[in-house]
Structures are given as structure tokens and as C-alpha cells.
Motif scaffolding. Structure first.
Motif: not given
Length: 550
Positions: A318-343
Motif C-alpha cells: 500500500i505504501e508503494g514499496q516492494r512487498p517484502e515481509v517486515r521483521t517483527r517487532p515492531p508489530y503493525p498494531t504499534t507501527q504499521g501503515l505509514f508508521n501508524k498503528p494498524t490492524v
């Protein structure tokens, strides 16, 4: 992941979206011009390598997609049904080979012979039917499948817009904490495959302090054989949208994004119309029903990448980046889309909220088993006498679903691949041991996952099916981690070599390769693909032994 790129992508907001503009630039030719990518890089303050690197990843934006006019489904269900060679030979009468591409599963597993043309999906068995569709752009068949439930929640008929949203105002007046508690009471676990408790995600997001939060619906149903999400998107769209509103309310999010796979063009149209209905009734935007709740929705059309079913790869997309998997943590509920909390939740999970919040979390919890509450949608392919969508109470005997409800098989079948490419291969004799719930499948060494069911016929070589699986896995790997990027490709090469020559695979080498994939991969794509291979080696040893040493 680059935090800076996330910030740059989000600086214009949701409606001026980089990924969406990449898709627009690809229309017409099938891939964007470099000049368009340069302009987008300048507009979003990114490097040219970023925009080119992103578009070159996706099936429907990469340079190899240029001038493609028709796409043939190469999903597992169509492969086992054996319909696609004749589809291809028919289409070659109207298109040159360079104009024919592939799509991995169009969600027509109940009838097969699937292909995509001019923004629509079709199924046609005969050459005349196919050529008539190409020449007249019309389908002589309607896309219908059997729908049956032993406990109806998601398959309940739509009772009209007013009735469906009658409870919305009273729920908003109760407040987000009470709504969240009702969801937690239900015990609802994610239906996309992982089975993670939805209430936990919403609560974690709600507890974060942020001026902006997001709810993302993962409608990138990429598992070959699965079409339960497509059923909801196209036939129960307001169940999903109600769920999006409530998930946003419970978590404190004011934005909802529905990420729909490109292979489901009709779903995009239907959801767009349903969102417009919400707007017409003033149920989106600021101060909904004068309750102080602000919420809006946006559709993002995917561009063909199975890995976007993984939540962090989807966020990158959605951010227009390559759709590669992110390392976790941080989890999306803390830092997700545009670095904002996301479910992030899938379609079926969100759609269940309508029943939970109108009938009560306790009533939903009373269905199913102690650890797997509620119901589950199952997608059954064309080998069944009654193929289609089945909604069953968790804990229902698998034998009851497949034989009593679906009527059994049209042709002899030796195994079922249940739960998508990363799901287990279940031999026919194990059907009686399983019930439809997360624990039963896990305990037996399988995976419920999306609960799609693909039949492997008796005369289909298991070694060929494994080769197909690892070809899919290597093609769809995001490439972020070495074990998956290299391991899936090496496994495919070994399996291809033994199916095309007298080469025998070292069993020790193959077992080591599967172990490396399981233990070393960053996400479930590489970590999960060994499961069906291990099941096949366990239950079909006699059939496979000629392809392996020792």
C-alpha cells in the motif's frame, strides 16, 4: 523496511496514493513507462530505484507483463482438473503467445477452465464457448456455486440496507470499549489462516496513542483453491463493510482500507458500489450518525503478488514499496501503515462482526469448540458432486462436510490439499480423524488455514503436484530472506529434475532443505511450504520412493 519511505509515502494521505498511481500508470500497456516512474519518484520524494523496484515485482506491472491481453488461471484446482491446456490452445486461436499471461487462481475452483479477459473472469469448457467470449465479450455461463450451511452466520441472507445497519447507532452510542469487549467475548480468531485472536489485535491498537490509525482488510485471497472471501466480497459486501466500521470504532481508527486482489475485478466493482451506498446514507465521513465517530473507506486494487497476503508485505505494498515481509517487532498494531498503528484482518474475520455485535459475543462463542468458536467457510472444488461454499460450525466432522453435505467425489481422489499451498496434504483415509477446527488439524499434523479443499485425483502423480507447489512457492517468494528465496527454488529444481529424468533426490538433502525452510524463513511462506511436502512423503512414500534415494 524503511521508516523514511513509509513517511514519504504517507505524506499526501490515503487518497493520493503512490501504489495506486503505479497501477494507473500501468494501464493500457501492462507496465509503466520509465518516464512515469521517474515522475512518481519525484512527486513522492523517493529514488527512481524505489519506484522501478516496486513495479518490477508485481505480475501485472512488471516489464514482462507488457502487451498481455488475456490471462489463464494456473491455480492448483485447475491444474488437478486438467482443464487449462485446452483453454490455452483455444485462446491461441485468437492471441499470439506473447499476449497470453497467467493468473494464479481466479477463485473459480468450483468449475475450472478459468481465464481473465478485458477486466472480467470467465469459465468456459468448450472451444466454441471460449471463442464466443473472446469475440463477443460475453459469458454464456453464470458464475454460481452451491451454498450450504449447518450453522449460518456469514451465509445468512442480506435483509436490506436499513435492516442491516439498524444496530449501528446504538453500537456507536455504547462506546468503543463496550464494543471491543463484545468482540473479545466471542473468541473470534482470524480466519485468514493464522487463527490469531481478533480482539487482542484491536485492543493493542486501541491502547496506542496516535493521531492516525488504520484498519486494513486483507482481501488478497491468494491461496489457490480458496474463494470464500470472494463469496463475501461479491454476495455479502455489507457484512464486510459493517465489520470495517466496527473494527475502526473499537480500535480508534478513522481510516479503513480494503486491499482487493487484481484477480477479482468483479469484487472491486461490487465493493465500490456498496461503499457508495454508505456515503449516500451518510454512514461514512465525519461525525457519523451524530455520534462523534469519524471513519472513511478506501479501496486499493492489488497488482498480483501472493506474498501480499502476509500482513506486513501488504502494508509495504500500500505504501508503494516492494512487498517484502517486515521483521517483527515492531508489530503493525504499534507501527504499521505509514508508521501508524494498524490492524490487519481478512474478509471473513471482519464479516463475522455483524453477527457478533447484533446477536451477541456470547451467542457466537456458544458455537464451535472451546478454542475455535463460531463458524468457518470452506471452499470445495469441482471434484465434489456439489462444489461450492460451505459454512460449518467449528468442530464439525470433516467427513460430514465432504460426504453428507457435499455429496462426496465425482471421480476417485487420493488426497485433499486443505488450507492453501502452505496447508497439509490429507490422505483420504485420514478424513474420518479430523474435525473442522484449528486444534484438530494441528494435532494431526495438518493446517486448517483458509479451509479451501483441493482434490488430488488418484491418477495425478504426487511428485508432479509437489513440483507445482514449489514452483509456485519460488515464484511468489518476496526474496527478503535467503532460506525462502533460495530454498524454494532449489526444491523446485530438484523436483523438476526427478520428474523429467531418472535423477533421484537425496532424501537426506531434501529433508535438510525442508528443515532450513521451516526454521530459517522470515514468514509463513517459506516456513509453511515444507508441511505439504512432509505430509506427502509420510503418506505417499510408496508412490514417491522411486524419485528419492534411500
Amino acid at each position: 523496511m524503511s521508516k523514511n519511505l513509509s513517511e514519504l509515502s504517507g505524506r499526501k494521505g490515503i487518497f493520493d496514493n503512490l501504489f495506486e498511481k503505479m497501477g494507473t500508470a500501468s494501464k493500457g500497456t501492462g507496465t509503466p513507462y520509465l518516464s512515469d516512474l521517474d515522475q512518481l519518484a519525484k512527486e513522492f520524494l523517493m529514488g527512481k530505484a524505489n519506484t522501478y523496484g516496486t513495479t518490477s515485482f508485481y505480475d501485472f506491472m512488471k516489464p514482462e507483463n507488457k502487451d498481455k491481453k488475456v490471462y489463464i488461471c494456473n491455480g492448483s484446482a485447475c491444474l488437478c482438473a486438467g482443464t487449462q491446456p485446452s483453454v490455452k490452445s483455444s485462446l491461441e486461436k485468437r492471441f499470439i503467445p506473447d499476449e497470453i499471461g497467467h493468473m494464479t487462481c481466479l477463485g473459480r475452483c468450483h468449475e475450472n477452465a478459468a481465464f481473465y479477459l478485458n477486466g472480467k473472469n470467465y469459465s468456459a469448457k468448450t472451444e466454441n464457448e471460449i471463442l464466443n467470449i473472446v469475440d463477443q465479450n460475453s459469458n454464456p455461463k453464470t458464475d454460481k456455486f452451491h451454498i450450504q450451511a449447518n450453522k449460518a452466520v456469514l451465509t445468512l441472507p442480506f435483509m436490506g440496507f436499513k435492516t442491516h445497519y439498524d444496530s449501528l447507532k446504538s453500537l456507536l452510542q455504547k462506546g468503543p470499549k463496550e464494543v471491543l469487549e463484545e468482540i473479545k467475548k466471542s473468541g473470534l480468531r482470524g480466519r485468514g489462516g493464522a487463527g490469531f485472536p481478533m480482539g487482542f489485535k484491536l485492543e493493542a491498537c486501541a491502547s496506542e496513542q496516535s493521531e492516525q490509525k488504520f484498519i486494513i482488510c486483507n482481501a488478497d485471497e491468494g491461496d489457490p483453491g480458496a474463494y470464500s472471501d470472494r463469496f463475501i466480497l461479491e454476495q455479502r459486501p455489507h457484512s464486510l463493510l459493517f465489520g470495517m466500521l466496527m473494527a475502526g470504532f473499537a480500535s480508534g481508527a478513522e481510516w479503513g482500507i480494503i486491499y482487493i486482489r487484481a484477480e477479482y475485478p468483479e469484487a472491486v466493482e461490487i465493493i465500490n458500489l456498496a461503499i457508495q451506498e454508505l456515503r449516500d446514507h451518510q454512514l461514512l465521513g465525519k461525525n457519523i450518525l451524530e455520534t462523534g465517530f469519524n471513519f472513511d473507506l478506501k479501496i486499493i486494487k492489488a497488482q498480483g503478488a501472493y506474498i501480499c497476503g502476509e500482513e506486513t508485505a501488504l502494508i509495504n505494498s500500500i505504501e508503494g514499496q516492494r512487498p517484502e515481509v517486515r521483521t517483527r517487532p515492531p508489530y503493525p498494531t504499534t507501527q504499521g501503515l505509514f508508521n501508524k498503528p494498524t490492524v490487519v484482518n481478512n474478509v471473513e474475520t471482519l464479516a463475522a462482526l455483524h453477527f457478533i455485535l447484533t446477536e451477541g459475543g456470547e451467542r457466537y462463542k456458544s458455537m464451535g469448540t472451546q478454542k475455535s468458536s463460531g463458524t468457518k467457510l470452506m471452499s470445495l472444488d469441482s471434484f465434489f458432486k456439489k462444489p461450492g461454499i460451505y459454512e460449518v460450525e467449528m468442530g464439525t466432522s470433516l467427513k460430514e462436510v465432504l460426504f453428507d453435505m457435499a455429496g462426496g467425489f465425482k471421480l476417485p481422489v487420493k488426497a485433499l490439499h486443505i488450507g492453501g499451498p502452505l496447508g497439509g496434504i490429507v490422505p483420504i483415509e485420514k478424513i474420518t480423524d479430523l474435525t473442522v477446527d484449528f486444534e484438530s488439524f494441528s494435532k494431526a499434523g495438518f493446517l486448517l488455514g483458509h479451509a479451501s479443499v483441493i482434490c488430488i485425483p488418484k491418477d495425478f502423480p504426487m511428485i508432479q503436484y509437489l513440483e507445482h507447489l514449489f514452483e509456485f512457492a519460488s515464484f511468489e517468494s518476496c526474496g527478503k530472506c535467503f532460506p525462502c528465496r533460495l530454498g524454494t527454488k532449489r526444491a523446485h529444481e530438484l523436483l523438476h529434475k526427478t520428474t523429467t529424468s531418472d535423477y533421484k533426490i537425496s532424501r537426506e538433502l531434501f529433508d535438510d532443505l525442508l528443515s532450513t525452510l521451516e526454521q530459517g524463513s522470515l514468514c509463513a511462506h517459506g516456513g509453511g511450504i515444507p508441511l505439504p511436502a512432509k505430509n506427502a512423503l509420510q503418506y505417499f512414500e510408496n508412490e514417491l520412493k522411486n524419485h528419492f534415494e534411500n
